[in-house]
Design an enzyme around this catalytic site. Structure first.
Site, PDB file in Angstrom:
ATOM      1  N   THR A   1       0.812  -1.216   0.000  1.00 23.88           N
ATOM      2  CA  THR A   1       0.000   0.000   0.000  1.00 23.88           C
ATOM      3  C   THR A   1       0.845   1.265   0.000  1.00 23.88           C
ATOM      4  OG1 THR A   1      -1.775  -1.165   1.167  1.00 23.88           O
ATOM      5  CG2 THR A   1      -1.809   1.233   1.270  1.00 23.88           C
TER       6      THR A   1
ATOM      7  N   THR B   1       1.840  -4.687   4.615  1.00 27.05           N
ATOM      8  CA  THR B   1       1.751  -4.927   6.053  1.00 27.05           C
ATOM      9  C   THR B   1       1.316  -6.346   6.417  1.00 27.05           C
ATOM     10  OG1 THR B   1      -0.525  -4.086   6.099  1.00 27.05           O
ATOM     11  CG2 THR B   1       1.242  -2.510   6.547  1.00 27.05           C
TER      12      THR B   1
END
EC number: 3.5.1.1
Length: 355
Positions: A28, A104
């Protein structure tokens, strides 16, 4: 898969305080919104000063290596970890620190794996990422990247301040093999329940030197082998013999991370103990890890774990599942004797357990 190296123009400092290599794997943090296509796309990291103009205030030499195509962290593999270790090895002497931009979801696994692969690390390797893409207004990407770079460039007594693999997220620097992702909708995505932070970022960055690994005297040693035949056996009330058998007798399995209850407790059913015993006798290594986020495995404390201790299940102390999986991959990849393998699995190798 290929890599592209780009030197970032941040005012071309004549006397830089530090040189940092940024390795962009995907995730991201490196996404922007494409108005024409109406969805998120990776952006060219050579243009990062436009997205993060604060970088121009650093007196750093910054270089970016981008992995192409970018890797969604859900698709990360053992080969990707070995590739990252090799990239750091090849560039180790040219930079003071390394920042790895990573998705993540599996960041804790990757940071754990790199901590084992990079033995005698004397420089910071900091993983970071974002919950919100860098191209959106309320992004956490800028702050995470800027602070990770600042930590990577901070030195203490000429040497680096944090000579280990770590994760910086939100405002905390955590040991990589102690961290877990615990949030998917808030900025404080990572926690380390069994080990305190290495540093905390507020108005200033406060380093907690007593929590940081000492800088090793030996030269860096990079490992290039991991064992892929490792599985997780998560226990739950009502788990059946067929399920346990299918995991422990999976073709080629060499290591099992067994997630037990509380301080390492497990069922005492005859069928369950027999399957564990048979697996150990076949040469399978079983590492006992607690399902609790806090606390530790203490085999033998209760009767329901004494059986495990006696048959040769290895206690994982306060290790996380992410660090346990990658530790098994690393240690089994060394192809050592049974005695030495058990010793390494029980020992604290990179700060992943408290003895």
């Amino acid at each position: 898969m290929q890599t592209v190296k780009v030197h970032i123009d941040t005012a071309a400092p004549d006397d830089p305080e530090a040189s940092i290599l940024i390795i962009y794997t995907g995730g991201t943090v490196g996404m922007v919104f494409d108005e024409e296509a109406q969805h998120l796309v990776p952006f060219n990291f050579s243009q990062i000063p436009d997205k993060v103009p604060e970088l121009k205030q650093f007196n750093y030499l910054l270089t970016v290596i981008s992995i192409e195509p970018v890797i969604d962290s859900s698709n990360i593999t053992i080969n990707d970890w070995l590739m990252l270790a090799k990239l750091i090895e090849e560039n180790y002497n040219d930079y003071d620190g390394f920042v790895v931009l990573h998705g993540t979801d599996t960041m804790a696994y990757s940071a754990s794996a790199l901590s084992y692969l990079l033995e005698n690390l004397q420089k910071p390797v900091i993983f970071t990422g974002a919950q919100v893409p860098i191209g959106l207004i309320r992004t956490d990407a800028r702050e995470n990247l800027i602070t990770a770079l600042q930590i990577a460039g901070t030195k203490a007594h000429v040497k680096c301040r944090v000579p280990e693999v770590s994760i910086f997220f939100h405002n905390l620097l955590l040991r990589g093999n102690r961290a877990k992702k615990v949030e998917s909708s808030h900025f404080d995505a990572f926690k380390s329940e069994n080990y305190p932070p290495l540093a905390e970022a507020g108005i200033d960055i406060d380093f907690y030197d007593e929590n940081i690994q000492p800088c090793p005297l030996q030269p860096l040693k990079v490992h290039h082998q991991l064992e892929e035949n490792v599985v997780i056996l998560k226990l739950f009330p009502g788990i059946t013999e067929a399920v346990v058998r299918s995991i422990l007798q999976a073709p080629g399995v060499r290591g099992v991370v067994m997630e037990t209850f509380g301080s390492g407790n497990a069922p005492t059913s005859a069928w369950f103990l027999n399957l564990l015993k048979e697996a150990i006798e076949r040469g399978v290594y079983i590492l006992n890890v607690s399902q609790c986020d806090e606390g530790r495995v203490d085999q033998g404390r209760y009767e329901t774990s004494k059986y495990l201790l006696n048959m040769g299940v290895i206690g994982g102390a306060d290790i996380t599942t992410e660090a346990a999986v990658t530790k098994l991959m690393f240690v089994l990849g060394l192809n050592l004797s049974k005695e030495e393998t058990i010793r390494l699995l029980s020992d604290n190798l990179r700060g992943e357990i408290s003895l």
